[in-house]
Design an enzyme around this catalytic site. Structure first.
Site, PDB file in Angstrom:
ATOM      1  N   HIS A   1     -38.461  24.497  -9.606  1.00  0.00           N
ATOM      2  CA  HIS A   1     -37.649  23.609  -8.773  1.00  0.00           C
ATOM      3  C   HIS A   1     -36.213  23.618  -9.283  1.00  0.00           C
ATOM      4  CE1 HIS A   1     -35.751  19.512  -8.806  1.00  0.00           C
ATOM      5  NE2 HIS A   1     -35.897  19.660  -7.511  1.00  0.00           N
TER       6      HIS A   1
ATOM      7  N   ASN B   1     -32.279  21.663  -8.168  1.00  0.00           N
ATOM      8  CA  ASN B   1     -31.467  20.843  -7.279  1.00  0.00           C
ATOM      9  C   ASN B   1     -30.158  20.534  -7.983  1.00  0.00           C
ATOM     10  OD1 ASN B   1     -30.583  17.762  -6.745  1.00  0.00           O
ATOM     11  ND2 ASN B   1     -31.276  18.709  -4.838  1.00  0.00           N
TER      12      ASN B   1
END
Length: 348
Positions: free
Chosen positions: A126, A128
């Site tokens: 992940h 971000n």
């Protein structure tokens, strides 16, 4: 789009800590470039799947472009999103942490991704990185973390060392604080376990005060941050440079792991365990993930917000790994915070 000339200033904020007049366009451009670079590399690695792009508009202001690769050779599903939204007021999830932004219009942009590989020996990952402005209040946030299904210490060490090198270009205390913050954030309280082997996580970075700006004043990240004290005041340009370097460290941190593991043979046992562990990913993203909460509270595009969820997943009541197996090792060692940057082949 809101512009800095349209937002009010506060006399108590020194001018050197205000963002430049072109802050929004510069960060937006970088976030789109990061999406382009990552999707091009991932498509090349997969060799079969292609990213399908959906552009979307938000009625209240802004929009984005979502790119999803499905049923590839390497990636069962890979989603890489760019968004840029603005509005008249921030949602409760942000105001709870930054109440000084109450009543201000806001601008937010960022790039996020979640990659669910087909082979259980390739970890989910992940990323971000994001930027907010609300009147004179601004901050950068984000990070990246690795979620393996089967434990390979050299993979965790490589991922952490690459991110550390990016952080160390800017300040020696960044990685130690952000690593601890990541361990704290990607934690499933109801399971009493970490989601994976972590990485880095940062938020509310506006160049002032202590590095740790999270909710736990007694946690490892907070204690380390207090110990090292507040670094010299950092300007907007300094933090933008940090986010750029950390964002571009993602591909060299993750792709060598994919290349090492993608051809490893696996069977039903490994596949079933992968699907079971994906359940933890679903639980975290729907219960705790602040990006998911922010997206839903600001009326973002639901399909884009929930693209982080895996295409297949399973739950099993009361699962316990068999002793002395790789699955047990994952629970006993890898789902607990470790000093991965100092790992060596001789580490027990």
């Amino acid at each position: 789009m809101l512009t800095n000339s349209q937002t009010p200033t506060v006399d108590a904020t020194p001018s050197e800590f205000l963002p430049p007049t072109d802050s929004q366009s510069r960060v937006s451009q970088f976030m789109k470039q990061l999406q382009d670079e990552i999707t091009a590399k991932l498509a090349a690695i997969d060799g079969v799947g292609n990213f399908h792009e959906d552009t979307w508009k938000r009625p209240e202001g802004g929009g984005g472009r979502s790119r999803v690769l499905r049923d590839g050779r390497v990636f069962e599903q890979a989603g890489v999103n760019f968004s840029e939204v603005w509005g008249s007021h921030l949602p409760p999830s942000i105001l709870a942490q930054r109440p000084e932004a109450t009543g201000q219009g806001f601008y937010a942009t960022g790039t996020s991704l979640v990659l669910h590989p087909r082979n259980p020996y390739v970890p989910t990952v992940h990323l971000n990185y994001r930027y907010f402005e609300a009147g004179p209040v601004w901050w950068f946030g984000g990070g990246a973390d690795l979620t393996p299904y089967y434990p390979f210490a050299e993979d965790a060490a490589h991922f952490h060392n690459t991110l550390k090198q990016a952080c160390d270009q800017h300040h020696p205390d960044y990685y130690p604080v952000f690593k601890r913050w990541c361990d704290e954030y990607f934690y499933l309280k109801h399971r009493n376990e970490n989601r994976g082997v972590g990485g880095i996580f940062l938020d509310y970075q506006d160049g002032q005060g202590l590095l740790y700006r999270g909710p736990d004043p007694n946690g490892q990240a907070a204690m380390y941050s207090k110990q090292v004290g507040a670094p010299p005041s950092r300007k907007w340009e300094d933090l933008f440079a940090l986010v750029q370097d950390c964002g571009r460290a993602f591909l060299p941190a993750y792709t060598p792991i994919v290349e090492r593991r993608q051809e490893m043979e696996y069977g039903d046992r490994e596949r079933n365990f992968q699907l079971y562990r994906r359940g933890r990913y679903v639980e975290f993203n729907l219960v705790y993930d602040r990006g998911t909460i922010f997206g839903l509270q600001t009326n973002g595009r639901t399909e884009s917000i929930l693209m982080s969820l895996p295409p297949l997943v399973r739950w099993e009541y009361g699962y316990q790994p068999e002793p002395n197996t790789p699955e047990a090792q994952l629970y006993e060692i890898f789902l607990k915070p470790q000093d991965w940057v100092n790992w060596t082949a001789s580490t027990p």
